[in-house]
Each structure stands twice: as structure tokens, then as C-alpha cells.
Design a protein around this motif. Structure first.
Motif, PDB file in Angstrom:
ATOM      1  N   ASP A 132       1.254  -0.620  -0.370  1.00 53.79           N
ATOM      2  CA  ASP A 132      -0.074   0.339   0.129  1.00 53.79           C
ATOM      3  C   ASP A 132       0.461   0.988   0.327  1.00 53.79           C
ATOM      4  N   LEU A 133       0.435   2.407   0.107  1.00 56.93           N
ATOM      5  CA  LEU A 133       0.527   3.451  -0.245  1.00 56.93           C
ATOM      6  C   LEU A 133       1.470   4.376   0.851  1.00 56.93           C
ATOM      7  N   LEU A 134       1.236   3.639   2.251  1.00 50.23           N
ATOM      8  CA  LEU A 134       1.944   4.257   3.304  1.00 50.23           C
ATOM      9  C   LEU A 134       3.383   3.241   3.201  1.00 50.23           C
ATOM     10  N   THR A 135       2.979   1.494   2.700  1.00 44.03           N
ATOM     11  CA  THR A 135       4.088   1.587   3.321  1.00 44.03           C
ATOM     12  C   THR A 135       5.370   1.948   2.086  1.00 44.03           C
ATOM     13  N   PHE A 136       5.258   2.165   0.913  1.00 44.72           N
ATOM     14  CA  PHE A 136       5.637   3.270  -0.119  1.00 44.72           C
ATOM     15  C   PHE A 136       6.146   4.259   0.761  1.00 44.72           C
ATOM     16  N   LEU A 137       5.302   4.911   1.665  1.00 42.56           N
ATOM     17  CA  LEU A 137       6.203   6.244   2.004  1.00 42.56           C
ATOM     18  C   LEU A 137       7.272   6.014   3.359  1.00 42.56           C
ATOM     19  N   GLU A 138       6.609   5.124   4.052  1.00 43.08           N
ATOM     20  CA  GLU A 138       7.306   4.513   5.439  1.00 43.08           C
ATOM     21  C   GLU A 138       8.781   4.017   4.448  1.00 43.08           C
ATOM     22  N   VAL A 139       8.814   3.014   3.723  1.00 46.05           N
ATOM     23  CA  VAL A 139       9.982   2.355   3.368  1.00 46.05           C
ATOM     24  C   VAL A 139      11.312   3.325   2.130  1.00 46.05           C
ATOM     25  N   VAL A 140      10.791   3.953   1.320  1.00 48.15           N
ATOM     26  CA  VAL A 140      11.525   5.058   0.857  1.00 48.15           C
ATOM     27  C   VAL A 140      11.926   6.084   2.005  1.00 48.15           C
ATOM     28  N   GLU A 141      11.163   6.459   2.893  1.00 53.19           N
ATOM     29  CA  GLU A 141      11.706   6.881   4.094  1.00 53.19           C
ATOM     30  C   GLU A 141      12.772   6.593   4.630  1.00 53.19           C
ATOM     31  N   GLU A 142      12.706   5.474   5.296  1.00 50.32           N
ATOM     32  CA  GLU A 142      14.492   4.164   5.655  1.00 50.32           C
ATOM     33  C   GLU A 142      15.177   4.566   4.995  1.00 50.32           C
ATOM     34  N   ILE A 143      14.870   3.985   3.783  1.00 53.57           N
ATOM     35  CA  ILE A 143      16.141   3.446   2.399  1.00 53.57           C
ATOM     36  C   ILE A 143      16.850   4.937   2.411  1.00 53.57           C
ATOM     37  N   SER A 144      15.988   6.482   2.622  1.00 56.27           N
ATOM     38  CA  SER A 144      16.727   8.060   2.327  1.00 56.27           C
ATOM     39  C   SER A 144      17.525   8.085   3.457  1.00 56.27           C
ATOM     40  N   ARG A 145      16.557   7.686   4.610  1.00 61.62           N
ATOM     41  CA  ARG A 145      17.825   8.117   6.267  1.00 61.62           C
ATOM     42  C   ARG A 145      19.230   7.174   5.807  1.00 61.62           C
ATOM     43  N   ALA A 146      19.102   5.983   4.840  1.00 63.72           N
ATOM     44  CA  ALA A 146      20.397   6.137   4.786  1.00 63.72           C
ATOM     45  C   ALA A 146      21.340   6.579   4.394  1.00 63.72           C
ATOM     46  N   ASP A 147      20.700   7.037   2.232  1.00 64.42           N
ATOM     47  CA  ASP A 147      21.899   7.402   2.133  1.00 64.42           C
ATOM     48  C   ASP A 147      19.908   8.354   0.570  1.00 64.42           C
ATOM     49  N   ALA A 148      20.574   9.395   0.674  1.00 63.37           N
ATOM     50  CA  ALA A 148      19.326  10.684   0.078  1.00 63.37           C
ATOM     51  C   ALA A 148      19.447  10.248  -1.959  1.00 63.37           C
ATOM     52  N   SER A 149      20.084  10.071  -1.732  1.00 63.21           N
ATOM     53  CA  SER A 149      20.833   9.603  -3.445  1.00 63.21           C
ATOM     54  C   SER A 149      20.028   7.773  -3.627  1.00 63.21           C
ATOM     55  N   THR A 150      19.795   7.087  -3.186  1.00 64.97           N
ATOM     56  CA  THR A 150      19.827   5.598  -3.202  1.00 64.97           C
ATOM     57  C   THR A 150      17.773   6.407  -3.213  1.00 64.97           C
ATOM     58  N   GLY A 151      17.227   6.662  -1.808  1.00 65.40           N
ATOM     59  CA  GLY A 151      16.392   6.345  -1.805  1.00 65.40           C
ATOM     60  C   GLY A 151      15.601   7.512  -2.795  1.00 65.40           C
ATOM     61  N   TRP A 152      16.680   8.261  -3.636  1.00 62.21           N
ATOM     62  CA  TRP A 152      15.336   9.566  -4.431  1.00 62.21           C
ATOM     63  C   TRP A 152      15.418   8.369  -5.746  1.00 62.21           C
ATOM     64  N   ALA A 153      16.561   7.741  -5.626  1.00 66.09           N
ATOM     65  CA  ALA A 153      16.217   6.587  -6.805  1.00 66.09           C
ATOM     66  C   ALA A 153      15.825   5.365  -7.110  1.00 66.09           C
ATOM     67  N   TYR A 154      15.311   5.182  -6.096  1.00 69.17           N
ATOM     68  CA  TYR A 154      15.048   3.412  -5.525  1.00 69.17           C
ATOM     69  C   TYR A 154      13.001   3.901  -5.729  1.00 69.17           C
ATOM     70  N   PHE A 155      12.926   5.444  -5.309  1.00 70.04           N
ATOM     71  CA  PHE A 155      11.259   5.518  -5.036  1.00 70.04           C
ATOM     72  C   PHE A 155      10.450   6.001  -6.688  1.00 70.04           C
ATOM     73  N   ALA A 156      12.107   6.822  -7.460  1.00 70.59           N
ATOM     74  CA  ALA A 156      11.990   6.439  -8.861  1.00 70.59           C
ATOM     75  C   ALA A 156      11.633   5.481  -9.925  1.00 70.59           C
ATOM     76  N   ASN A 157      12.856   4.544  -9.525  1.00 69.95           N
ATOM     77  CA  ASN A 157      11.778   2.970 -10.082  1.00 69.95           C
ATOM     78  C   ASN A 157      11.528   3.003 -10.026  1.00 69.95           C
ATOM     79  N   MET A 158      10.963   2.466  -8.186  1.00 69.53           N
ATOM     80  CA  MET A 158       9.423   1.441  -8.224  1.00 69.53           C
ATOM     81  C   MET A 158       8.236   2.104  -8.972  1.00 69.53           C
ATOM     82  N   LEU A 159       8.065   3.339  -8.428  1.00 70.21           N
ATOM     83  CA  LEU A 159       6.937   4.041  -8.920  1.00 70.21           C
ATOM     84  C   LEU A 159       6.727   4.023 -10.876  1.00 70.21           C
TER      85      LEU A 159
END
Length: 453
Positions: A113-140
Motif C-alpha cells: 500500500d501507499l503508506l508502506t511505500f512512504l515508510e520504506v522510501v523514508e527509511e532507505i533515504s535515511r541511509a542515503d538520500a541518493s539511493t532513496g531518491w533513485a529507488y522511489f523513482a525506479n519503483m514508482l
């Protein structure tokens, strides 16, 4: 379960067999107890032992993202250096099916669901913003394509049923040429830009305005294999350096109808109800998540630096004992948590609406834009505060706080968080405070919403 090393191939094979047995047992327990189960073996430990198929079979996606945090952090500097996500991180995401958690189940994904999407992208971005940004763009982008393309195209790109490890990236600003022909389109693009996550994508998307036989026009978008495009590079930037947001060229070629969609008429043909929030709403949710992760990491790194601070000459107390710092830290923590709580509220409200079979209201859409833009501003403020108070901790090459500030600044220049988004939201949001709402004609639905008003 705590196994530190595998000495030889025999032990590795034994460990894999044990994993398979435990996986079957965990699944049976889940069916009987209908609860989440966890294992102590981390993804990093599995990779260290040469195990690339893990036993993560529960839907604890956030826990899975957290288990990858150390791996992501350790490769952040490498990503910045090479301009795209580090290969070890890409492989780790593939190994545990992290690429497909938001992908429709009909396309081999997990349909989160969309809330899981928000939480997972936030956590990956916490580790590294570039990785979180690319991951969310790829997944979306993959979710958008898998839900809106023709059936044969979906099966070819994403493999139909079963785990999908296909990675996609997109540059959908329609600069290209598109001409309708029998069975599909002839397309070409001289240069299209900012395809975040393109550095490790298997398929890329582009688009252009097509004039049809009846005289009508529409933006037609399409997917093309990686080996059918020419990368133009030019991703040497100040921040978010590891996102692989390359420009690319599409030489003239034929694209079958099943690999295309019309932007204005796009509707999810398959997938979870969350997709009915629309591309723009899902996009602002992803951007908000990156900002939240960036701000959280700034506060974490700042506390590390502050805990190591010492009293300074002249009787000046250490930063951690400064009342000024303590007051301002409490403010920044409140700003981060306030934006996060508001973002979760907006997402839950949107989910409730689409799960009830209704369309989002204009107020809901504008609140999504509002929390996104305000969240990016918050992340920049928090990152700047953390950098300044950290003293020399953020100055060194590769220091997390220095990279964090650069990333937060660059997050602020994306079109989706242009200050004008708040200007557009204001008149709509004012109605929430009126006893009798008035009609407000929205000037724009959002950067990624191509529907005609």
C-alpha cells in the motif's frame, strides 16, 4: 539464527537448504498465526556468506529496508563518485525483491500500500538520500508502467506472475517525436533529461506529443529496452549525485502498441486501489518520503557529533550542554515529526478515499502537494541546522552531514516542489476554514498529472 561464516561450498549449500526448510516453516506459521515473523539473520550477513536468496518471506518491508541500512550507508560515497547507485546495493535490492514491493501483483509484484511505500522510501533515504531518491523513482515508474500498459507488454517487461526484479526509469517531459503507424508508433528523442535511476535500469521510458488521424493530440509515452537507447551522461551535480539521473537519446525505432500508453487517458488497468490516487499523488508521496529520511539522518548524525563535543576555550560549554542548542534541537525535532505526522495523515486519508471507490478531492490533491513542498523546506532547514552545529564533523570529504546538506539543497530545486505549488494550494485549502466553502477552480493538478481539466 547467528552464523558468522561459511568455510566452504558444502557449508554454503547446507545453509541454503536450511534456509529453504525454515522458509517453508515460517510460511506455515504465518498461515496458522496470521502474524508477522522475524529472523535474526540480516541481509548483510547473508551477502557476506554468499547467500543471494534470503528467507525474508514476511511483509515486514520496513524491517527489510532497515536491515539494508548499513549496506546502503557503506556504499553511499561510491554512489556519489560513480554518479549512480552502487552495484552492490542494486544487487542487494534484487536479491530480496525490494524493487517490486509496490508493483501490482498481476505483474509479479507484491502490491504494497501507499503508506508502506512512504515508510520504506523514508527509511532507505535515511541511509542515503541518493539511493532513496533513485529507488522511489525506479519503483514508482515501474508501478506506473505495469499498471497501465498492455498485457503482452507487461508480461515481457515484468515477467507476469512471480517475483519481478525488473528495474525501470523514466524521463516523461515529452520532448520527442511520436508518429502512429500500424501496430504501434515510430518514435525518436534527441535528448531527454533527469531520468532518475537510469544508471541501473533495464528499461527506460520517454514520450512525445502525437497527432492522430482525427486531428487530436495527446502525449504518448513508451518503454524501450536499455540497449536501444544512447546514454548522454551529464550527471555531474552538487547533490543527489548518486541518483543516476542521466540524459539519454532514443534513436528512431518502432514501439509496439502494448509498450505504450496515452498520458491523458492513463488509468490503472491492474493493481492495488492505492494506484487510483494518481501518478502525481504517488510522486509527491515519494518525494516527501525522501525529505523525511534526509531530515531524520541529519538529526541522527548531529547527535553523534554533539555527543563527542568537548568544552571549548574560555569556559564555553560543549554544544550538547548549550541551552541554545537544546532549544533549537527540540524545535527541529518537532518540525520533522510534525511534517511526518501530517504526511501519514494525508496518505491514510487518500487511501481511505480510493479504497471506498471514490476519487481524491481537490483538497486532498493539494494537501499532498502542500506537505511535499513544505517537507522539502523542512529537510533543508534541519540539514542546515545539523551541519552548522556539528562543527568540523561535516567538513571532511565524504562526511555524512556534508553530503546530507548538499542532498537537501538539491531536493529543493525539483519542479514538483516549486514554491508555486503552495500558491496553487492556498485558495483550495482556505475552504477548510470557511463555514460555507466557495468554488475554487484549480489552475494545475500537479507536475505529473497530464489529465486535461
Amino acid at each position: 539464527m547467528e552464523i558468522k561464516e561459511c568455510v566452504d561450498d558444502a557449508q554454503r549449500k547446507y545453509f541454503l537448504l536450511a534456509n529453504q526448510i525454515l522458509t517453508a516453516w515460517f510460511r506455515s506459521c504465518m498461515i496458522l498465526s496470521n502474524s508477522r515473523l522475524y529472523i535474526d539473520l540480516t541481509v548483510e550477513e547473508s551477502f557476506a556468506m554468499g547467500v543471494t536468496e534470503t528467507v525474508f518471506t514476511t511483509k515486514d518491508y520496513l524491517g527489510l529496508a532497515r536491515s539494508l541500512g548499513g549496506l546502503i550507508e557503506s556504499h553511499a560515497a561510491e554512489g556519489d563518485k560513480i554518479g549512480t547507485m552502487a552495484p552492490a546495493v542494486v544487487d542487494a535490492f534484487r536479491a530480496v525483491n525490494l524493487w517490486d514491493i509496490f508493483l501490482p501483483k498481476e505483474a509479479g509484484g507484491q502490491g504494497a500500500d501507499l503508506l508502506t511505500f512512504l515508510e520504506v522510501v523514508e527509511e532507505i533515504s535515511r541511509a542515503d538520500a541518493s539511493t532513496g531518491w533513485a529507488y522511489f523513482a525506479n519503483m514508482l515508474s515501474a508501478t506506473f508502467f505495469a499498471s497501465g500498459m498492455g498485457e503482452s507488454g507487461v508480461k515481457d517487461v515484468f515477467g507476469g506472475t512471480g517475483p519481478s526484479r525488473t528495474v525501470t526509469a523514466a524521463s516523461l517531459n515529452q520532448p520527442g517525436n511520436v508518429r502512429q503507424v500500424e501496430g504501434g508508433y515510430m518514435v525518436s528523442v534527441d535528448a531527454t533529461h533527469f531520468a532518475s535511476g537510469a544508471g541501473h535500469a533495464d528499461w527506460l521510458a520517454a514520450g512525445g506529443i502525437c497527432e492522430f488521424a482525427d486531428g487530436s493530440k495527446d502525449a504518448v509515452q513508451y518503454l524501450v529496452r536499455r540497449d536501444k537507447v544512447e546514454f548522454l551522461g551529464n550527471w555531474e551535480v552538487f547533490g543527489l549525485s548518486g541518483t543516476g539521473s542521466y540524459s539519454f537519446k532514443v534513436p528512431e525505432q518502432f514501439i509496439p502498441e502494448a509498450y505504450t500508453w496515452k498520458a491523458a487517458a492513463w488509468q490503472p488497468l491492474r493493481g492495488q486501489r492505492d494506484l487510483h490516487t494518481g501518478l502525481n499523488y504517488m510522486a509527491v508521496t515519494g518525494h516527501t518520503a525522501v525529505s523525511l529520511g534526509t531530515a531524520k539522518r541529519a538529526l541522527q548524525e548531529l547527535v553523534k557529533a554533539i555527543d563527542a563535543s568537548k568544552p571549548r576555550p574560555g569556559g564555553v560549554p560543549a554544544h550538547r550542554d548549550s541551552e541554545v542548542f537544546q532549544y533549537q534541537f527540540a524545535e527541529m525535532d518537532a518540525k520533522y515529526r510534525s511534517v511526518r505526522a501530517y504526511a501519514v495523515e494525508c496518505v491514510r486519508d487518500a487511501m481511505s478515499t480510493v479504497y471506498a471507490g471514490k476519487e481524491l478531492t481537490e483538497e486532498q490533491r493539494q494537501r499532498g502537494n502542500q506537505v511535499n513542498t513544505f517537507g522539502v523546506h523542512m529537510a533543508e532547514e534541519v540539514a542546515r541546522f545539523a551541519f552548522v552545529w556539528s562543527g568540523s564533523a561535516g567538513l571532511r570529504g565524504g562526511a555524512p552531514l556534508g553530503r546530507n546538506l548538499r542532498d537537501a539543497l538539491v531536493e529543493n530545486v525539483h519542479a514538483i516542489v516549486d514554491p508555486y505549488t503552495l500558491t496553487l494550494a492556498g485558495p483550495v485549502l482556505m475552504n477548510a476554514y470557511r463555514a460555507v466553502p466557495i468554488d475554487v477552480v484549480p489552475k494545475s493538478a500537479g507536475v505529473f498529472d497530464h489529465k486535461k481539466k
